[in-house]
Design a protein around this motif. Sequence first.
Motif, short mmCIF file in Angstrom:
data_model
loop_
_atom_site.label_atom_id
_atom_site.label_comp_id
_atom_site.label_asym_id
_atom_site.label_seq_id
_atom_site.Cartn_x
_atom_site.Cartn_y
_atom_site.Cartn_z
N GLU A 284 33.33 39.65 51.55
CA GLU A 284 33.13 39.90 50.12
C GLU A 284 34.45 40.20 49.43
OE1 GLU A 284 31.42 41.18 52.56
OE2 GLU A 284 29.46 40.21 52.28
N ALA A 285 35.32 40.98 50.09
CA ALA A 285 36.61 41.30 49.48
C ALA A 285 37.47 40.05 49.34
CB ALA A 285 37.33 42.36 50.31
N VAL A 286 37.48 39.19 50.36
CA VAL A 286 38.27 37.97 50.29
C VAL A 286 37.74 37.05 49.19
CG1 VAL A 286 39.01 35.93 51.57
CG2 VAL A 286 38.91 38.13 52.72
N LEU A 287 36.42 36.94 49.07
CA LEU A 287 35.85 36.12 48.01
C LEU A 287 36.20 36.66 46.63
CD1 LEU A 287 32.29 35.32 49.45
CD2 LEU A 287 34.19 33.73 49.13
N ASN A 288 36.21 37.98 46.48
CA ASN A 288 36.57 38.57 45.20
C ASN A 288 38.02 38.25 44.83
OD1 ASN A 288 36.07 40.42 42.90
ND2 ASN A 288 37.58 41.69 43.94
N PHE A 289 38.92 38.33 45.81
CA PHE A 289 40.32 37.98 45.55
C PHE A 289 40.43 36.51 45.14
CE2 PHE A 289 41.70 41.63 48.39
CZ PHE A 289 42.25 42.35 47.34
N GLU B 84 31.16 24.77 39.24
CA GLU B 84 31.42 23.87 40.37
C GLU B 84 32.71 24.25 41.09
OE1 GLU B 84 31.97 19.04 41.14
OE2 GLU B 84 32.11 19.90 39.13
N THR B 85 33.74 24.61 40.34
CA THR B 85 34.99 25.05 40.97
C THR B 85 34.79 26.31 41.78
OG1 THR B 85 36.27 24.06 39.17
CG2 THR B 85 37.36 25.76 40.49
N GLN B 86 34.05 27.26 41.24
CA GLN B 86 33.78 28.50 41.98
C GLN B 86 32.96 28.22 43.23
OE1 GLN B 86 31.91 30.79 38.87
NE2 GLN B 86 33.84 31.69 38.19
N LEU B 87 31.99 27.31 43.13
CA LEU B 87 31.17 26.96 44.30
C LEU B 87 32.01 26.35 45.40
CD1 LEU B 87 28.31 26.59 45.57
CD2 LEU B 87 28.25 24.36 44.44
N ASN B 88 32.88 25.41 45.06
CA ASN B 88 33.75 24.78 46.06
C ASN B 88 34.73 25.78 46.65
OD1 ASN B 88 32.53 22.25 45.66
ND2 ASN B 88 33.95 21.72 44.02
N ASP C 166 35.14 26.85 50.56
CA ASP C 166 36.42 26.75 51.27
C ASP C 166 36.84 28.09 51.87
OD1 ASP C 166 36.54 24.09 50.60
OD2 ASP C 166 37.79 24.41 48.82
N VAL C 167 36.63 29.17 51.12
CA VAL C 167 36.99 30.50 51.63
C VAL C 167 36.14 30.86 52.83
CG1 VAL C 167 36.97 32.97 51.08
CG2 VAL C 167 37.92 31.34 49.45
N LEU D 85 43.95 31.12 54.84
CA LEU D 85 43.05 31.97 54.08
C LEU D 85 43.80 32.72 52.99
CD1 LEU D 85 40.19 33.07 53.79
CD2 LEU D 85 40.74 34.84 55.46
N ASP D 86 45.02 33.15 53.28
CA ASP D 86 45.81 33.85 52.28
C ASP D 86 46.17 32.93 51.12
OD1 ASP D 86 47.31 36.15 51.32
OD2 ASP D 86 49.09 35.02 51.85
N THR D 87 46.37 31.65 51.40
CA THR D 87 46.67 30.69 50.34
C THR D 87 45.50 30.56 49.36
OG1 THR D 87 48.11 29.47 51.85
CG2 THR D 87 47.37 28.32 49.87
N LEU D 88 44.29 30.59 49.86
CA LEU D 88 43.12 30.48 48.98
C LEU D 88 42.97 31.67 48.05
CD1 LEU D 88 40.50 29.03 51.51
CD2 LEU D 88 41.66 27.81 49.65
N THR D 89 43.56 32.80 48.41
CA THR D 89 43.51 33.98 47.55
C THR D 89 44.79 34.16 46.75
OG1 THR D 89 44.34 35.41 49.32
CG2 THR D 89 41.95 35.13 49.16
N ALA D 90 45.64 33.13 46.71
CA ALA D 90 46.90 33.17 45.96
C ALA D 90 47.82 34.27 46.48
CB ALA D 90 46.64 33.34 44.47
N GLY D 91 47.83 34.48 47.80
CA GLY D 91 48.72 35.46 48.40
C GLY D 91 48.30 36.89 48.25
#
Length: 480
Positions: free
Chosen positions: A94-99, A192-196, A200-201, A274-280
């Motif tokens: 949940e925290a990673v998705l929020n980031f 759609e962007t949020q769903l994709n 991915d996350v 995974l860190d890249t998907l959260t913009a670092g």
Amino acid sequence: MNYADRRGPIQAPQQHSEAGDGRVCGPQLSAVSLPQRSTPWSERPRPAIRPDGAVAVALLACLFVVLLSPAASLAGDRASVPPAGSSDPVYSLEAVLNFALTRNPTVASAEGTIDQNRGQQVAAYTYLNPSVSANSGVGRMRDLGLFDPAVRERVTEFNLSVGQPIEWPSKRAARQRASEAGVAAASAGLAETQLNLVADVKVAFYDLLLAQRALILAQQNLATVEDVDKAVRTRVRLGESPQFEAIRSGVEVLKANQSLTRAANRVRVNRVMLDTLTAGSLGPTYAIDGQLHRVGPGFGIDILTERALTQHPTIVRLRKSVEQADHSLEFERQARVPNITIGGSYWREIGREAFTGGVTFPTPVWDRRQGEIISAFGSKRKGEAEFLRARNELIRNVSQHFQDAKTTADMIEVYEKGLLKQADEALRIAKFSFQQGASSLIEVLDAQRVQRQILLDYAQAQFDLSMSLALLERAVGGAL
């Protein structure tokens, strides 16, 4: 998963001598003379086990009973976080998705698209600006002023004109409906962007979770293999095992080290992904807390397919895009009727003052917007074809990921009901045979390797199920 249960590689329990001289598992072993190399191993007489040798064999058996216990082997199935520093943060899914949803640039790009379409909507509801024209100058009399001294020869003259363009009502309404459909399509594009991004996350999170579990198993396997290597070399020195067993156990240590290196590299790579998907936002060193799925989807494929075709953001976006293209086509057709301009003027000249009014409109003789109409019609056809393609692709993806999830869930059930227990039982029998002298250490090591491979396959099946469910959520358009 409880992070209080995180632990490093399992170490073999050791019993030190009461004298405190550092000896492990009993008294010091005495050397046993080995037969000459010229005598074949099969024809060599079995060395008599002296009291010290008997104690050594018993203690080695005790060591392997503890090292290869089922509890130590199954620890990798329960743990998912490798040993980390106390300062390293631990993140849940949940925290990673929020980031990711708040800091990933793709979400900001989709929000910018919404702002663009809202600006176009505001422009569509705005009226055209009026035009104002003013002229002024000095006029001079050329006829009557020359003969009548009472008439002024020079007078300031001016005129003022005001015009208001008026748009054709049908044309204006078509442009407004097209802008509204554009805003709706952009909003669906954000969903759609949020769903994709969520899918991915989740896939990257589960991949890192599997890598961490594989790293723990590799660490435990290396510790066990190293202890086995020490025991085998001891038996070789005592003459109870041939020399090639020591070579084989050394090769096993090298292979375990290579497996550990590959597992550690995979953790590092997946952590960066995974860190890249959260913009670092997660940082260079961190750990994750989560569980892989073990149960398949709870809905039937017909319900999921119907839900995808009615609520999926891609379907909504493309449907609104087709609607926008249809209104744009209507706008181009109505644009053949030109805008009219209603205006009025005031004129003040020498000997003359006038108020005038009129209507101005261009005549569509040569340009009747044939090219714009054809282009808009082509955009509409392209949008309709894209909608049908996405619809068929969603039906295929829902069916594929549903079947993958169902098959993998059945495979996990097979592991839990049979294979895991059978692997434990095979390892128990191998250990018992070793204690009775009916099998060698290498056979016990092979049984241990088979059990660990089954644990890795079980973890891989859980990852495949988790990934299939994440992709199924993407195909359906939301959480299951």
